[in-house]
Design an enzyme around this catalytic site. Structure first.
Site, PDB file in Angstrom:
ATOM      1  N   LYS A  47       1.015  -1.369   0.139  1.00 55.74           N
ATOM      2  CA  LYS A  47      -0.003   0.050   0.003  1.00 55.74           C
ATOM      3  C   LYS A  47       0.820   1.143   0.040  1.00 55.74           C
ATOM      4  O   LYS A  47       2.126   1.521   0.671  1.00 55.74           O
ATOM      5  CB  LYS A  47      -0.746  -0.128   1.344  1.00 55.74           C
ATOM      6  CG  LYS A  47      -1.610   1.177   1.517  1.00 55.74           C
ATOM      7  CD  LYS A  47      -2.802   1.249   0.710  1.00 55.74           C
ATOM      8  CE  LYS A  47      -3.645   2.734   1.060  1.00 55.74           C
ATOM      9  NZ  LYS A  47      -4.098   3.144  -0.285  1.00 55.74           N
ATOM     10  N   MET A  73     -10.178   5.863  -0.813  1.00 56.34           N
ATOM     11  CA  MET A  73      -9.559   5.302   0.576  1.00 56.34           C
ATOM     12  C   MET A  73      -8.932   6.783   1.155  1.00 56.34           C
ATOM     13  O   MET A  73      -9.132   6.797   2.491  1.00 56.34           O
ATOM     14  CB  MET A  73      -8.570   4.273   0.298  1.00 56.34           C
ATOM     15  CG  MET A  73      -9.085   2.997  -0.337  1.00 56.34           C
ATOM     16  SD  MET A  73     -10.430   2.099   0.307  1.00 56.34           S
ATOM     17  CE  MET A  73      -9.792   1.668   1.915  1.00 56.34           C
ATOM     18  N   GLY A  74      -8.348   7.582   0.610  1.00 62.18           N
ATOM     19  CA  GLY A  74      -7.722   8.625   1.067  1.00 62.18           C
ATOM     20  C   GLY A  74      -6.387   8.226   1.627  1.00 62.18           C
ATOM     21  O   GLY A  74      -5.909   9.062   2.798  1.00 62.18           O
ATOM     22  N   LEU A  75      -5.719   7.665   1.145  1.00 64.04           N
ATOM     23  CA  LEU A  75      -4.144   7.196   1.389  1.00 64.04           C
ATOM     24  C   LEU A  75      -4.165   6.643   2.749  1.00 64.04           C
ATOM     25  O   LEU A  75      -3.020   7.363   3.549  1.00 64.04           O
ATOM     26  CB  LEU A  75      -3.395   8.315   0.979  1.00 64.04           C
ATOM     27  CG  LEU A  75      -3.520   9.055  -0.656  1.00 64.04           C
ATOM     28  CD1 LEU A  75      -4.615  10.335  -0.239  1.00 64.04           C
ATOM     29  CD2 LEU A  75      -2.255   9.359  -1.104  1.00 64.04           C
ATOM     30  N   CYS A 130      -2.288   9.310  -7.368  1.00 67.57           N
ATOM     31  CA  CYS A 130      -3.637   9.071  -6.680  1.00 67.57           C
ATOM     32  C   CYS A 130      -4.601  10.219  -7.131  1.00 67.57           C
ATOM     33  O   CYS A 130      -4.224  11.288  -7.034  1.00 67.57           O
ATOM     34  CB  CYS A 130      -3.431   9.123  -5.275  1.00 67.57           C
ATOM     35  SG  CYS A 130      -4.995   9.044  -4.368  1.00 67.57           S
ATOM     36  N   ASN A 192      -2.888   4.310 -12.817  1.00 61.34           N
ATOM     37  CA  ASN A 192      -3.501   4.674 -11.364  1.00 61.34           C
ATOM     38  C   ASN A 192      -5.185   4.507 -11.932  1.00 61.34           C
ATOM     39  O   ASN A 192      -5.440   4.545 -12.982  1.00 61.34           O
ATOM     40  CB  ASN A 192      -3.246   5.888 -10.742  1.00 61.34           C
ATOM     41  CG  ASN A 192      -3.229   5.474  -9.366  1.00 61.34           C
ATOM     42  OD1 ASN A 192      -4.307   5.112  -8.868  1.00 61.34           O
ATOM     43  ND2 ASN A 192      -2.158   5.878  -8.469  1.00 61.34           N
ATOM     44  N   GLY A 243      -4.667  -1.830 -14.874  1.00 65.34           N
ATOM     45  CA  GLY A 243      -5.956  -1.256 -15.134  1.00 65.34           C
ATOM     46  C   GLY A 243      -6.773  -2.539 -15.774  1.00 65.34           C
ATOM     47  O   GLY A 243      -6.443  -2.599 -17.122  1.00 65.34           O
ATOM     48  N   GLY A 244      -7.692  -3.147 -15.036  1.00 66.88           N
ATOM     49  CA  GLY A 244      -8.625  -3.842 -15.736  1.00 66.88           C
ATOM     50  C   GLY A 244      -8.213  -5.401 -16.021  1.00 66.88           C
ATOM     51  O   GLY A 244      -8.637  -5.860 -16.967  1.00 66.88           O
TER      52      GLY A 244
HETATM   53  O1  RRO Z   1      -5.545   5.484  -0.945  1.00 64.61           O
HETATM   54  C1  RRO Z   1      -6.210   5.932  -2.173  1.00 64.61           C
HETATM   55  O2  RRO Z   1      -7.343   6.345  -1.890  1.00 64.61           O
HETATM   56  C2  RRO Z   1      -5.822   5.694  -3.391  1.00 64.61           C
HETATM   57  C3  RRO Z   1      -4.560   5.477  -3.740  1.00 64.61           C
HETATM   58 BR1  RRO Z   1      -3.047   6.351  -2.720  1.00 64.61          BR
HETATM   59  C4  RRO Z   1      -3.933   5.531  -5.053  1.00 64.61           C
HETATM   60  O3  RRO Z   1      -3.061   5.556  -5.602  1.00 64.61           O
HETATM   61  N1  RRO Z   1      -5.013   5.286  -5.902  1.00 64.61           N
HETATM   62  C5  RRO Z   1      -6.453   5.023  -5.572  1.00 64.61           C
HETATM   63  O4  RRO Z   1      -7.146   4.714  -6.474  1.00 64.61           O
HETATM   64  N2  RRO Z   1      -6.630   5.146  -4.174  1.00 64.61           N
END
Ligand code: RRO
Length: 302
Positions: A47, A73-75, A130, A192, A243-244
């Site tokens: 992650k 998710m917000g990293l 992201c 991404n 991707g996919g």
């Molecule tokens: O954690 C996320 O929300 C997130 C990340 Br860091 C990313 O690089 N790509 C994504 O789709 N979600």
């Protein structure tokens, strides 16, 4: 079972096969990284981690749509210090581990890379893309900021990979990839998730807590293929598609576009970890004794 002809070279790293666990999918604990490695992934990407722990956005953080998953998710991550211990667990199990990092400034990336190297990773993936992280999302859209981050990070003597966005409106994405390569990146990871959102017609509100997020899954495969195809024409370093991808045929399509390997993510939520073995078996039977290198970029031939 590993077939010899599935081995691929990403710069100085040999992967036992071209399937990698994508960042953000099961990649937080050493135990889960180990489990994915034992399920036949060619490498596991952690992650994305930052200097300090982060909680992430408030929920809902994932929504399933007919086109794929949208996450915001917000990293969230436990910070580099905790992550170092988890990486050591995965390394002790023999896994090839790629450490994904993100930061606000070039110095953050440099420091995180140094710490990832100490933890024993085989390469560092700089997450510059992201899609829902405010200012952080803009680094990989710009050749200059990308160059700055790669140059700052490349010294500790660990290969640097750069993960770029899938935003279709970035006309200069090829320029960003070229800039990453000339600054010293040893591989380009494309793509991404793609900026997206879902709205609940009954509640008359966005579904995700953060409102917008990143779309992944089958719908974005044509976007990833196009970007891999275009970047392959202009850069010499290996490209890792993402991707996919859900089958051997999908990964072969990415290889024909120019990828050397590919990251697998969203499909795991439907098919579980057996997907790595399945993709390898299907790719192997498509290859029918040929090497991946023979197929790489073949879709470019007239
Ligand atoms: O954690 C996320 O929300 C997130 C990340 Br860091 C990313 O690089 N790509 C994504 O789709 N979600």
């Amino acid at each position: 079972m590993q077939s010899e002809n599935l081995q691929v070279q990403i710069g100085e790293i040999t992967l036992r096969n071209p399937t990698l666990l994508a960042a953000g999918i099961l990649g937080l604990s050493g135990a889960s990284l180990k489990r994915v490695w034992r399920s036949n992934a060619g490498a596991v990407v952690t992650k994305s981690v930052s200097q300090e722990p982060r909680e992430g956005y408030s929920g809902p953080r994932v929504v399933e749509t007919p086109c794929g998953l949208i996450n915001s998710m917000g990293l969230p991550n436990p910070g580099i210090e905790e992550t170092q211990k988890e990486i050591e667990i995965a390394k002790d199990a023999g896994a090839t581990v790629i450490g994904s990092v993100f930061g606000e400034k070039a110095e953050d990336f440099a420091d995180l890379t140094e710490k990832m190297k100490k933890a024993g990773v085989d390469a560092v993936e700089l997450n510059l893309s992201c899609p829902h992280a405010g200012e952080l999302s803009t680094i990989g859209r710009n050749p200059e900021t990308t160059k700055e981050v790669v140059e700052a990070s490349k010294d500790p003597g660990v290969p640097i990979w750069v993960k770029l966005p899938g935003n279709t409106h970035i006309s200069s994405l090829v320029e960003v990839a070229k800039s990453a390569e000339s600054a010293g990146a040893e591989a380009i990871v494309l793509i991404n998730t793609v900026p997206a959102m879902a709205i609940d017609a009954t509640a008359e509100r966005p579904i995700l807590g953060h409102k917008t997020g990143g779309l992944s899954g089958h719908a974005i495969k044509p976007i990833g293929l196009r970007l891999v195809y275009e970047v392959y024409e202009e850069v010499d370093v290996p490209i890792i598609g993402s991707g996919g991808i859900a089958s051997g045929e999908d990964i072969i399509e990415y290889i024909l576009a120019g990828a050397s390997a590919a990251e697998i993510g969203t499909v795991i939520s439907d098919e579980g970890l057996d997907i790595f073995e399945k993709i390898c078996e299907e790719a192997s039977s498509y290859l029918d004794g040929r090497e991946i290198e023979e197929l790489k970029g073949k879709a470019h031939q007239e």
